[in-house]
Each structure stands twice: as structure tokens, then as C-alpha cells.
Write an enzyme that holds these catalytic residues in place. Structure first.
Site, PDB file in Angstrom:
ATOM      1  N   CYS A 136      13.249 -11.981  71.000  1.00 20.06           N
ATOM      2  CA  CYS A 136      12.734 -12.365  72.271  1.00 20.06           C
ATOM      3  C   CYS A 136      14.119 -13.252  72.969  1.00 20.06           C
ATOM      4  O   CYS A 136      13.970 -13.386  74.282  1.00 20.06           O
ATOM      5  CB  CYS A 136      11.613 -13.153  72.375  1.00 20.06           C
ATOM      6  SG  CYS A 136      11.712 -14.578  71.186  1.00 20.06           S
ATOM      7  N   ASN A 137      14.902 -13.878  72.262  1.00 19.06           N
ATOM      8  CA  ASN A 137      16.007 -14.881  72.881  1.00 19.06           C
ATOM      9  C   ASN A 137      17.403 -14.009  72.739  1.00 19.06           C
ATOM     10  O   ASN A 137      18.292 -14.744  73.450  1.00 19.06           O
ATOM     11  CB  ASN A 137      15.806 -16.144  71.909  1.00 19.06           C
ATOM     12  CG  ASN A 137      14.818 -16.904  72.500  1.00 19.06           C
ATOM     13  OD1 ASN A 137      14.650 -17.071  73.504  1.00 19.06           O
ATOM     14  ND2 ASN A 137      14.330 -17.808  71.591  1.00 19.06           N
ATOM     15  N   ARG A 138      17.550 -12.905  72.014  1.00 21.47           N
ATOM     16  CA  ARG A 138      18.943 -12.547  71.914  1.00 21.47           C
ATOM     17  C   ARG A 138      18.946 -11.049  71.802  1.00 21.47           C
ATOM     18  O   ARG A 138      18.054 -10.338  71.336  1.00 21.47           O
ATOM     19  CB  ARG A 138      19.903 -13.163  71.276  1.00 21.47           C
ATOM     20  CG  ARG A 138      19.488 -12.843  69.616  1.00 21.47           C
ATOM     21  CD  ARG A 138      20.188 -13.850  68.711  1.00 21.47           C
ATOM     22  NE  ARG A 138      20.120 -15.086  69.100  1.00 21.47           N
ATOM     23  CZ  ARG A 138      21.305 -15.830  69.456  1.00 21.47           C
ATOM     24  NH1 ARG A 138      22.341 -15.260  69.759  1.00 21.47           N
ATOM     25  NH2 ARG A 138      20.867 -17.130  69.475  1.00 21.47           N
TER      26      ARG A 138
END
Length: 457
Positions: free
Chosen positions: A50-52
Site C-alpha cells: 500500500c505504501n510502495r
């Protein structure tokens, strides 16, 4: 083996949630196969959370820029996005910078929540998939195994994770800011993965009374419900139960929204407009952003969690400095291994050439002395090969030491290959006429050696 390591990626620091959502890779195995087929690379691995999104590859007979361009173009086309948007929001590293970045990611030093343990598990899962697909080979295998050991060393030698929080914990902290005391509230988790499990743990620890766990695979929801004391339901029945809960935390892997604003509007009527709190920690997002436009609803996506996360960062800075020192030292160690790959073909060629010469000279000698039995022949072969290898011991040790020095590998490898003529270059008759007064036939060399010995005596 001199393959350039190339890494390209985007994360929560370089791209907002819209861009991360656009270029998320929901099927990394298929993407890795396509990348290997369409780009000039030897091996690759993709990590998408979700972040990268991180793509690491090694170049195959192509320039660094050609490889980077081909990866970006394939990535953009796969996600039906523009190359310009991707270039604007990505970072690019090569060789040791790429190595250091992967170590930093594995140690959770680059995470939104520094010290959180989820990224290491996600990295291991991504590596396992790449191995299964056959896209991870020598360099990526070694790099990922090393990154796992570096992460373990950081957690052992520093307190980076002693007060670590996860995205799920940050989500619960945000819920407490909205509701105050969570005692007596009811919650629903949409998705039964690791994020959902962590969220359930934090919710229960903070007084949530009941948890409904909605998941596509009912068996997984039941498994989580057993360990947490929640109620499992099929995700298709989620809309019928939404009106019962105050807090909704969603973290599925769905490529489309699973909660629509239209459905929430109906739910609010059933609840007589009692407030609802939604946290969407999925990328792509699970909850229709229009939900936030409805009265008495509070919707926060993963970017909104940054404020909660930042409150927990100050105490980790000192430990992070220690962790980065470990990463720097381990990167230098990995560099030595990469240098050893560069020298490996030269060592093989050197040993092969010496053994060939030794066996050729043995064959000449055996012709002169006449037939010998097989046992004697084997003993003589062992002898000449042993002498050949022992003669190479010091030169090889010298080469290995020198190739570990900064910027020396290429120079000393080239020198060794030319000195022993490993590439079998033919010297033109008119080369070095000012220096070459005699020929270099074997008998000339023998005379030169004999003359040198006689001078010493």
C-alpha cells in the site's frame, strides 16, 4: 559476471495515494514474467504494497538508461498510465545505491512507520514469488537473503522496533481521536490479511466490544475470528451488516472499491445518522472517496495516517542512526561479493589455461618416456594439476584482495587477462617495434629463464 543492478520505485514520500493506486501492481508474478520478456534484463523482482512499489532488476547487455526506460514504459503500459506521471513520481538507484536502498527498506527505515515489521514479511513474500516464477537468480537471490539477515541484525542490535507501531495501530489511534474511548463500539474488518489481523488486535486491546470479519475466503475469516473472538462473514454479505458497526477498517487486495458511497448512504439511514468511522488502508483504495462527502461519516485513507505516525517517530531517530550504520557496513560487505563475481570468470579462465598447459606438457613427457600403467598416469596427472594450482595460489589471492579495493577491480582483472593472454589476443608483427627485439616462442622463453638463473648463480 558484470551485471548492473537497477532499482526503480515509488513510495509514500514520492507519490500521493492517487499515483500509488494508479501504478500499484496487483499481479506481480504476471508483471515479472512480462518484464523479463519485454525488457533487456537478466533477472527481476517486484514488491507492491500500500505504501510502495519497488522493481529491482539486473541489466543484460544494455545500458543503464535503456533498461530504466524499458522498465518505466512497460510499467506504465501495464497500469494504463502515462510515462510522464511515472517518471515524475519515481526514484531510481543503481548498483550499491540500489543495494543500500533494499537493505534500508528491509530494515523498515524507509517505512511510513519506522520499525514496523510488516515490510520484511512483504519483502519475503515478494522474493518467494519471484523465485517460484524463476525471475530471481544469482544476484537477486544473494541480495534478498542478505537483506533479510541485515534486517535481523538491526532488530537484534538496535531498539528500532521496541516501540514500533504499524499502519493498523496508527489507524486505531486515529479512531480513538474521533470516538475518544472505544469501549462498547463495534467494528468491521474488510479483508482478513496481516493488516486486518493487526487491526483486530489493536481494536480489542483498546476496548472494542465486537468485531465482524468480512472476507472473500470465508475459511480465512473463520480462522481469524477464532483467534480474535470475532464473527466471520462472507464479503458478499458485508453490506447487510454495515449498519451494525461504528468503525470500518478495510485492507483487501481488490483492484476496485468494495464499499460504495451509495451503499453507505442507505446504511446511515438505518443507523439514524449515528456517526461512522472508515479507515481505508488498502492501495488501490477499498472505499469510495465520495463516502467522505456524506454527513456523519469520517473517512481516512492511508495518507491521512501520516500525522498519527509522525507523533511516534522522534524517539526512534537515535536508534535509526545506529541501524543506518549497520546498513552502511553491510552494503560494503555486499560490494565485496559483487566484486568477487567480476573476478570469477577470470579465475576460471586462468585455472583452465594452466591445467591445459600442464596436461599438454605431461602428454609430451609421456611420449618421451614411453607407456606407463593407468595408475601411474593418474598419479602424474594429479601431480601436474596440483603444481599448476599451487603456482596460481598467490596470484589469485593477490587478485581477490585487489578487486576488493575501491575502483581497482576492472584494472587488475584486465591486467591479469592480458598478462596471461586469457583472451588469446594475437600480437601484430609490427606492434611495439621499438621494444620488441626478439620473438616470444617457447624456446626463446626457455633460454630467457635459463639465462636468468645462470646470472643469479
Amino acid at each position: 559476471m558484470n551485471r548492473k543492478i537497477i532499482l526503480i520505485g515509488l513510495n509514500h514520500k514520492t507519490a500521493n495515494v492517487n499515483i500509488r493506486e494508479k501504478f500499484a501492481l496487483t499481479d506481480t508474478e504476471h508483471f515479472e514474467k512480462g518484464l523479463a520478456a519485454h525488457c533487456p534484463i537478466h533477472e527481476c523482482m517486484c514488491l507492491s504494497t500500500c505504501n510502495r512499489v519497488e522493481i529491482i532488476a539486473t541489466a543484460k547487455h544494455a545500458s543503464e538508461q535503456d533498461v530504466l526506460n524499458s522498465i518505466i514504459e512497460y510499467w506504465a503500459s501495464t497500469c494504463h498510465g502515462s510515462v510522464a506521471d511515472l517518471v515524475e513520481n519515481t526514484y531510481q538507484y543503481t548498483d550499491l545505491e540500489a543495494v543500500e536502498h533494499i537493505f534500508t527498506v528491509a530494515c523498515s527505515l524507509d517505512s511510513m512507520v519506522m520499525g514496523e515489521p510488516q515490510i520484511l514479511g512483504q519483502l519475503k513474500d515478494a522474493y518467494r514469488k519471484a523465485v517460484d516464477e524463476g525471475t530471481a537468480r544469482t544476484i537477486i537471490n544473494r541480495l534478498l537473503h542478505k537483506s533479510f539477515s541485515v534486517a535481523k541484525r538491526v532488530r537484534t542490535e538496535t531498539a528500532i522496533a521496541s516501540s514500533a507501531v504499524s499502519i493498523s495501530f496508527a489507524a486505531v489511534e486515529l479512531a480513538k481521536k474521533i470516538f475518544g474511548n472505544l469501549s462498547g463500539t463495534r467494528a468491521m474488518l474488510i479483508g482478513a490479511g496481516e493488516m486486518a489481523e493487526l487491526a483486530a488486535t489493536h481494536l480489542l486491546q483498546n476496548g472494542v466490544q465486537d468485531i465482524i470479519i468480512a472476507n472473500r475466503t470465508l475459511s480465512r475469516a473463520k480462522e481469524l475470528a477464532r483467534s480474535m473472538g470475532g464473527e466471520p462473514i462472507q464479503i458478499e454479505n458485508m453490506a447487510d451488516r454495515l449498519h451494525e458497526v461504528d468503525i470500518v477498517i478495510s485492507s483487501t487486495g481488490s483492484p476496485v472499491a468494495v464499499v460504495q458511497a451509495k451503499a453507505v448512504k442507505k446504511v446511515l439511514r438505518k443507523r439514524k445518522n449515528k456517526p461512522m468511522f472508515f479507515i481505508d488502508i488498502a492501495v488501490p483504495r477499498d472505499i469510495d472517496p465520495d463516502v467522505n462527502q456524506l454527513d456523519n461519516t469520517y473517512l481516512y485513507d492511508i495518507d491521512d495516517l501520516k500525522e498519527v505516525v509522525e507523533d511516534n517517530m522522534a524517539q526512534r531517530h537515535e536508534e535509526a542512526a545506529k541501524a543506518r550504520a549497520v546498513v552502511t557496513a553491510e552494503t560494503a560487505t555486499f560490494k565485496n561479493w559483487l566484486n568477487s563475481l567480476e573476478i570469477q570468470p577470470t579465475i576460471v579462465d586462468l585455472v583452465d589455461k594452466n591445467e591445459e598447459i600442464a596436461l599438454r606438457e605431461l602428454a609430451k613427457t609421456l611420449k618421451k618416456i614411453g607407456p606407463v600403467d593407468q595408475k601411474t598416469r593418474n598419479s602424474l596427472e594429479t601431480l601436474v594439476l596440483s603444481v599448476s594450482r599451487k603456482c596460481l595460489h598467490e596470484p589469485l589471492c593477490f587478485l581477490k584482495r585487489r578487486t576488493q579495493e575501491e575502483g581497482s577491480a576492472e584494472r587488475f582483472i584486465d591486467l591479469a587477462r592480458r598478462m596471461f593472454n586469457l583472451d588469446e589476443e594475437v600480437v601484430p608483427p609490427d606492434a611495439h617495434l621499438d621494444r620488441k627485439n626478439t620473438t616470444c616462442a617457447p624456446e626463446d622463453i626457455d633460454r630467457f629463464i635459463d639465462a636468468s638463473k645462470n646470472k643469479e648463480q
